[in-house]
Design a protein around this motif. Structure first.
Motif, PDB file in Angstrom:
ATOM      1  N   PHE B 127       0.865  -1.175   0.000  1.00  8.71           N
ATOM      2  CA  PHE B 127       0.000   0.000   0.000  1.00  8.71           C
ATOM      3  C   PHE B 127       0.897   1.219   0.000  1.00  8.71           C
ATOM      4  N   PRO B 128       0.617   2.126  -0.909  1.00  3.18           N
ATOM      5  CA  PRO B 128       1.614   3.153  -1.189  1.00  3.18           C
ATOM      6  C   PRO B 128       1.821   4.144  -0.069  1.00  3.18           C
ATOM      7  N   GLY B 129       2.824   4.946  -0.287  1.00  2.00           N
ATOM      8  CA  GLY B 129       3.099   6.066   0.589  1.00  2.00           C
ATOM      9  C   GLY B 129       3.667   5.594   1.902  1.00  2.00           C
ATOM     10  N   ASN B 130       3.074   6.079   2.944  1.00  3.55           N
ATOM     11  CA  ASN B 130       3.650   5.859   4.261  1.00  3.55           C
ATOM     12  C   ASN B 130       3.584   4.408   4.709  1.00  3.55           C
ATOM     13  N   PHE B 131       2.809   3.601   4.000  1.00  2.20           N
ATOM     14  CA  PHE B 131       2.688   2.203   4.423  1.00  2.20           C
ATOM     15  C   PHE B 131       3.505   1.268   3.543  1.00  2.20           C
ATOM     16  N   PRO B 139      12.120   2.959  -4.460  1.00  2.00           N
ATOM     17  CA  PRO B 139      10.805   3.566  -4.432  1.00  2.00           C
ATOM     18  C   PRO B 139      10.060   3.541  -5.756  1.00  2.00           C
ATOM     19  N   ARG B 142       6.852   1.800  -5.919  1.00  2.34           N
ATOM     20  CA  ARG B 142       5.842   2.555  -5.183  1.00  2.34           C
ATOM     21  C   ARG B 142       4.992   3.369  -6.163  1.00  2.34           C
ATOM     22  N   LEU B 143       5.624   3.845  -7.231  1.00  4.87           N
ATOM     23  CA  LEU B 143       4.910   4.653  -8.212  1.00  4.87           C
ATOM     24  C   LEU B 143       3.812   3.836  -8.885  1.00  4.87           C
ATOM     25  N   SER B 146       1.025   3.493  -6.466  1.00  3.79           N
ATOM     26  CA  SER B 146       0.284   4.748  -6.302  1.00  3.79           C
ATOM     27  C   SER B 146      -0.748   4.888  -7.404  1.00  3.79           C
ATOM     28  N   ILE B 147      -0.313   4.635  -8.623  1.00  2.90           N
ATOM     29  CA  ILE B 147      -1.233   4.724  -9.756  1.00  2.90           C
ATOM     30  C   ILE B 147      -2.313   3.649  -9.638  1.00  2.90           C
TER      31      ILE B 147
END
Lengths: 561, 214, 103
Positions: B127-131, B139, B142-143, B146-147
């Motif tokens: 799960f993106p971001g802080n998690f 990273p 992560r992109l 996010s999308i």
């Protein structure tokens, strides 16, 4: 002069706050918007006042840098999203569009009321965000500052913008469907007033552009709140992608702001020249052209970024192209004036002021569209002056022209023309004193968004602040004489200006349903020479009592495409 | 109240004009939705072009079986929705209610599967971001997520809203408000529902089916 | 959307046929994803998706019986989406091509 008719009109048909807050009458909704956006205008002006006060002296002595950043950010956000974008469409468009096409209301009256409530929620969030500490990213909210490093609350104002966007979308949707489906019999596309064409083109932009800003600020909120990283270079994101998506809306947004104003001018100029407008077809087509080409030029805001040179070239060429339809309008308005019986009532003064100021703003836009020159003046006061010439000298003058032109129709009262002319002159002089020095300061290198500057720019800044005071005074005056007219103004008849159009053939103020029977239109627009042959009243039933509810209209073949 | 009483609003001249306007209005709204989702698709296209391996790798974390199952479920819900509109047109009141229930049920199944997928991703640290705590390719990976979460999350929100509105329409349908003469809310809600299906028709191959070969 | 000349049986048949076709195409797109076709994978996936979308629009969303105005509306939405993506991609794919630093 007509005797004052005691017919039921949309203002006196119902009383009490519920009848206003639950109205679905497009005319009342227009007035609800009028009050709301006026409040937001004064809030935005306070921010402008703070900015100009600080810039009186070269030192940053009135406020901290952070506070100054918040002042200009909030000025921009409030003026763009909560004042200019709704202004003419939500006030004058809502009020006049159905009447101008012979309809009894917009296609979706309840959606219209919803759009106002959505606006109120968004604007309230904007006000709350202001009071709660404000935003300091600039109205453009560039990443990664807005997503990662800003210490102010970004998500809250972004939410306000997101919500207000839907108000815009609902208005545009309503206008488009209304123009396509609810024109009166005989009212073909090319018999529509140019005000309607302008709002149709504006609505296209609202529909196609606003969703993009909505999702973009949503992604900024997600980036910031959840650390998604869509625009964060550390996560592989591209801040320039944010700018592409942001400007994809925000450039066409400026056309949302100016097209309705141009529509107003296209009504006022013929009315006060008593002459057919020159080149109706070209003006109508140019509105569509501006809307369309306006979507192709957004990269001209990004010439100093890492946007590729090829893309910059494409955008520069298209930017020059988008000026052409605007120029067509200016030529046609001027040609309309030529050999017309020109009179200089307040609406006309605003309209003539518009033409001059829009010309300056538009031409300086071309300067900015030239790649080489833009590199020199980007992010300077030259840009600030350019867009204020268009948005204040253009859009707001257009709004004032419209407000003063249709005030007698909306309220049934005439205001004091001398006071109005005085205000118009104050605004014109104050405006130029405020913003012309900014062209010079910017070209000489003064950057924007700084509250301290080298000594040599002080004279220009003092002139600018002085101008702002005059401008502020000019904007305050209408508050007085317009409100005064509501109680003490002379009753306006149906057509105090002797102007051409369906709205001038009905009551002032209009009856609740505008027309008792849907009129049939047989005339060409702006046909001033033949105006004497046309009826002075239209769509009325014979009796002078409250019109019967639910009375079916005769089923005529409706012109709808 | 049956649909034989007039629903004609005062500002329209006849019912055909009213239906025409409502249908056109919903299409204009769907155009705004094309641009709304479109901006996120734009981000997808930009980043996938820049980082094709990252996207291909990221897609491996997605379960094709679940994605395909959901695709089938959503298309089936489009069928039931179309049949609901049809039932209204031919005055089959019980069928109308049943098809509306069917559509809502299939929608909830879809959302249930998505909820399962999301929980699973969360536990995998995707799960993106802080998690986000996936080690490989972070990273950049992560992109992709996010999308993925933005697109599917936005889609899920649209489905939730759709199901809620269908619930309201179902209540009205059970009161026999709709019939051959007037069933506009059912028709235009049908358009909305099919649009949500359309978005998924593109989301599925773009998110789940990249880099599956080799 | 007028309800005269409405053929219920034909309509239901068309819905079921489209449903069947959509199932087939879904299976096809999954299968195609597992075959290495290089750059064609993307093309095939999008072609199938667009075909499915067109079927949903024409039959489920009644675009086949809709006025030219509706067609124009849909086309504008798609066109402006393509403009947004297209010109952004012109930027994204042409950076550095002119040998100018930072552009």
């Amino acid at each position: 002069m007509e005797a004052i008719e005691r017919r039921v009109n949309y203002l006196n048909v119902d009383h009490g706050i519920r009848s206003w807050l639950l109205t679905v009458d497009h005319k009342r909704i227009g007035l609800l918007y009028l009050v709301s956006i006026t409040i937001m205008f004064f809030l935005g002006s306070l921010m402008a006042g703070a900015v100009r006060a600080e810039l009186l002296t070269p030192q940053g002595d009135l406020m901290q840098s952070d506070t100054y950043n918040k002042a200009f950010t909030l000025h921009g956000i409030i003026m763009v999203f909560f004042f200019l974008i709704p202004s003419i469409p939500a006030v004058l468009g809502n009020f006049l569009l159905p009447i101008m096409i012979g309809a009894k209301d917009l296609a979706f009256p309840r959606l219209n009321l919803l759009s106002w409530y959505v606006y109120i929620v968004g604007a309230s969030i904007g006000i709350a965000a202001t009071i709660g500490g404000g935003l300091d990213t600039g109205w453009t909210m560039y990443t990664p500052y807005s997503t990662g490093y800003a210490t102010t609350n970004v998500v809250f104002p972004a939410l306000g913008i997101f919500i207000t966007g839907f108000s815009s979308i609902l208005t545009g949707l309503n206008f488009i469907v209304t123009v396509h489906k609810m024109r009166a019999p005989g009212l073909t596309w090319f018999r529509m007033p140019l005000f309607v064409w302008a709002h149709y083109a504006t609505s296209l932009v609202m529909i196609l552009g606003t969703p993009v800003i909505a999702i973009t600020v949503l992604m900024v909120g997600l980036d910031r709140g959840l650390g998604l990283g869509i625009f964060d270079p550390k996560a592989g994101g591209d801040p320039v992608l944010f700018q592409h998506l942001f400007w994809f809306y925000s450039h066409p947004a400026v056309y949302i702001m100016i097209l309705p104003a141009m529509g107003v001018i296209s009504e006022v100029i013929p009315a006060f020249s008593k002459k057919r407008i020159f080149g109706y077809g070209f003006i109508a087509a140019s509105s569509l052209a501006i809307a369309l080409i306006g979507f192709l030029v957004w990269g001209h805001h990004m010439f100093t970024t890492t946007q590729s040179m090829y893309a910059a070239l494409v955008f520069s060429v298209l930017t020059f192209a988008v000026a052409i339809p605007s120029a067509v309008k200016v030529f046609n308005w001027t040609a309309t004036l030529y050999k017309g019986a020109v009179s200089f009532e307040a609406p006309m003064i605003y309209a003539l002021g518009f033409i001059g100021l829009f010309l300056v703003g538009g031409l300086t836009g071309l300067f900015l569209g030239a790649l080489g020159l833009d590199l020199h003046v980007h992010d300077t006061y030259f840009v600030v002056a350019h867009f204020h010439y268009i948005m204040v000298g253009g859009a707001i003058m257009g709004y004032m022209a419209g407000l003063h032109f249709w005030w007698p129709k909306i309220t049934g009262r005439m205001y004091n023309d001398l006071a109005a002319k005085a205000a118009a002159l104050l605004i014109f002089v104050g405006f130029n004193l405020t913003f012309f020095p900014q062209f010079i300061a910017g070209y000489a290198g003064m950057p924007r968004r700084y509250h301290y500057y080298p000594e040599e720019y002080q004279v220009l800044n003092v002139l600018s602040t002085a101008g702002a005071s005059v401008l502020g005074l000019g904007y305050l005056l209408p508050l007085f004489y317009l409100l005064f007219s509501l109680r003490f103004g002379r009753h306006a008849g149906r057509n105090p200006w002797g102007a051409f159009g369906l709205e001038w053939m009905i009551e002032s103020p209009p009856t609740p349903h505008n027309f008792d029977h849907t009129p049939t239109v047989t005339w060409e627009p702006y046909d001033y020479p033949e105006m004497h042959k046309l009826p002075t009243r239209i769509g009325e039933s014979r009796s002078h009592v409250t019109l019967a509810e639910g009375q079916p209209t005769p089923p005529e073949g409706l012109a709808h495409v | 109240m049956s649909d034989t009483a007039t629903r004609l609003q005062h500002h329209f001249a006849n019912e055909e004009q009213q239906l025409d306007a409502s249908t056109f209005g919903m299409w204009v709204f769907l155009v705004t939705e094309i641009l709304f989702f479109g901006a996120v698709f734009c981000a997808y296209i930009v980043y996938r072009t820049h980082y094709p391996e990252v996207f291909a790798h990221g897609a491996h974390h997605l379960d094709v079986v679940l994605g395909a199952f959901n695709t089938v479920v959503l298309i089936a819900s489009s069928l039931t929705m179309a049949m609901a509109v049809h039932s209204a047109r031919v005055d089959e009141q019980r069928d109308l209610a049943r098809y509306l229930v069917g559509t809502m049920f299939l929608g909830l199944v879809f959302l249930g599967v998505k909820a399962y997928e999301y929980t699973h991703k969360f536990h995998e640290g995707l799960f993106p971001g802080n998690f986000f705590y996936q080690a490989d390719d972070a990273p950049l990976q992560r992109l992709f997520f996010s999308i993925y979460f933005t697109l599917t999350g936005l889609h899920a929100v649209h489905m939730i809203i759709g199901i809620a509105i269908l619930a309201v329409i179902l209540v009205q349908a059970m009161r026999h408000h709709y019939g051959p003469r007037w069933h506009t809310p059912v028709e235009i809600m049908g358009l909305y529902w099919h649009f949500v299906d359309l978005v998924w028709i593109f989301l599925f191959p773009l998110l789940y089916l990249i880099g599956r070969h080799g | 959307m007028s309800t005269h000349h409405y053929d219920p049986a034909a309509t239901v048949r068309s819905y079921l046929m489209v449903f069947g076709a959509l199932m087939v195409f879904t299976a096809l797109t999954v299968a195609a994803a597992y075959i290495d076709m290089g750059a064609m994978n993307n093309v095939v996936a999008m072609a199938i998706a667009i075909t499915k979308a067109v079927m949903v629009m024409l039959i489920f969303m009644h675009v086949r019986e809709s006025s030219p105005l509706i067609w124009l509306t849909i086309a504008s939405g798609v066109l402006f989406f393509l403009i947004m993506v297209g010109i952004t991609m012109i930027d994204m794919t042409s950076r550095g091509l002119m040998g100018i630093l930072g552009k």
